[in-house]
Design an enzyme around this catalytic site. Sequence first.
Site, PDB file in Angstrom:
ATOM      1  N   TYR A 169     -37.209   9.684  13.440  1.00 28.26           N
ATOM      2  CA  TYR A 169     -37.336  11.117  13.745  1.00 28.26           C
ATOM      3  C   TYR A 169     -36.867  11.392  15.182  1.00 28.26           C
ATOM      4  O   TYR A 169     -36.388  10.492  15.879  1.00 28.26           O
ATOM      5  CB  TYR A 169     -38.774  11.572  13.514  1.00 28.26           C
ATOM      6  CG  TYR A 169     -39.150  11.630  12.039  1.00 28.26           C
ATOM      7  CD1 TYR A 169     -38.336  12.283  11.116  1.00 28.26           C
ATOM      8  CD2 TYR A 169     -40.309  11.032  11.560  1.00 28.26           C
ATOM      9  CE1 TYR A 169     -38.661  12.338   9.768  1.00 28.26           C
ATOM     10  CE2 TYR A 169     -40.640  11.085  10.199  1.00 28.26           C
ATOM     11  CZ  TYR A 169     -39.814  11.739   9.319  1.00 28.26           C
ATOM     12  OH  TYR A 169     -40.132  11.797   7.979  1.00 28.26           O
ATOM     13  N   CYS A 338     -51.435  -3.031  -3.561  1.00 29.16           N
ATOM     14  CA  CYS A 338     -50.239  -2.205  -3.756  1.00 29.16           C
ATOM     15  C   CYS A 338     -49.165  -3.125  -4.315  1.00 29.16           C
ATOM     16  O   CYS A 338     -48.936  -4.208  -3.784  1.00 29.16           O
ATOM     17  CB  CYS A 338     -49.835  -1.639  -2.392  1.00 29.16           C
ATOM     18  SG  CYS A 338     -48.153  -1.041  -2.283  1.00 29.16           S
TER      19      CYS A 338
END
Length: 373
Positions: A169, A338
């Site tokens: 970003y 996960c």
Amino acid sequence: MSKTAYPNLFKPLKVDGLRLKNRITMAPLYLGYAAPGGKVSPLMLAHYKLMAQSGAALIVVEGSGIIVNGSGSARTLRCDHNRYLKGLHGLAKAIKEEKALAALQINHAGRFAQVAEPVAPSAVPAFGATPHVLTRKEMKTIQKQYAKAALRVQRAGFDLVELHGGTGYLLAQFVSPRTNTRTDAYGGPIENRIRFPLEVLKGVKDLVGDFPVGYRFLADEWLPDGLHVEESRVLAKTLEENGVAYISVMGGTYESFFLPGVIKESRKPGYMVSLAEAIKREVKVPVITAGRISTPGLAESILREKKADLIGLARMLWVDPEWPRKARKGLDRSIIKCSPKCDACLQLVMQGKPAFCPRWKKGKRAEYKALFQ
Ligand SMILES: Cc1cc2nc3c(=O)[nH]c(=O)nc-3n(C[C@H](O)[C@H](O)[C@H](O)COP(=O)(O)O)c2cc1C
Ligand code: SF4
């Protein structure tokens, strides 16, 4: 304290005046749960309450937008106006009521913003759009927006604010040699490319006083012509000199996450630990490491071997909010993992949809869907 097989994991740590009751933190995880327009929603409150109930010492809430033109999506949380204060106050309160410290990450997505005219340090296209090159005046405005947003985070009752310098970003776009090709004082050698993030940090600190400021840190872009540790370490040292509370290390950006080699590496437990270790060698300030830290044993060995000071769990905590409690009781085998081959949550949020995990117990998805606005 009750006995545990993982003494390092459950050892408290002082971070810039705050006491973390153990070494487990929630790393920021954007799930598309905010209400359209970026306000805190009932689902978001329920989600973060559950994360705080997990027993983690610190919950770092996902990236929130400091300016509308820098927003990652319509469901990105926002902190760019006082109208968001009430919701943010409720969010901080919900986390703190569960005896966890609360942080909010603040962000400008730069060339990754989902807006008509994204802005960036240089005109390097992203997702088919060429961003507008920021002028010095526009940079000054963004710097001020960061500071005002951080002040709102403080006023909303959070314990600290985190600057998002990761994921490629805006702050990372300035640091990267790929995305910053400026020829002014903000481009060229690394000392120039870190100037803008440092000005943002200074602007924030000037306004919030001794309120702790953490930094999500891009150590390596995982792109051949991108930012690597040889350069990012310079930023780490300078951030420490300029008073950050901690450095939360990560690797990769939206331009590298889906490369076959990166996908393969990211399936391995502790895939970003070596980056944290490299940065920890450079600084004394606490370093957080994240990235598929799926077992308490792995977390304990990272801490014991002093590769990092704190463990960041993002998907690992979301898929099983009982992770910390099970770790304390030695019930490691019952931790829901996960799946390394799954990327459903990432795919869903990238399509602008809320994320639900296929590994959750029956009924939870329906419960969450009912709360989704
Ligand atoms: C769906 C998704 C959303 C994320 N959102 C953020 C975010 O808002 N801010 C941030 O710094 N990192 C974000 N991350 C990165 C995570 O904080 C973390 O570094 C990464 O997922 C590895 O940790 P884990 O294996 O425990 O998930 C996100 C990752 C995923 C998969
Ligand atoms: S199992 Fe899939 S959806 Fe669930 S946290 Fe992991 S990657 Fe995300």
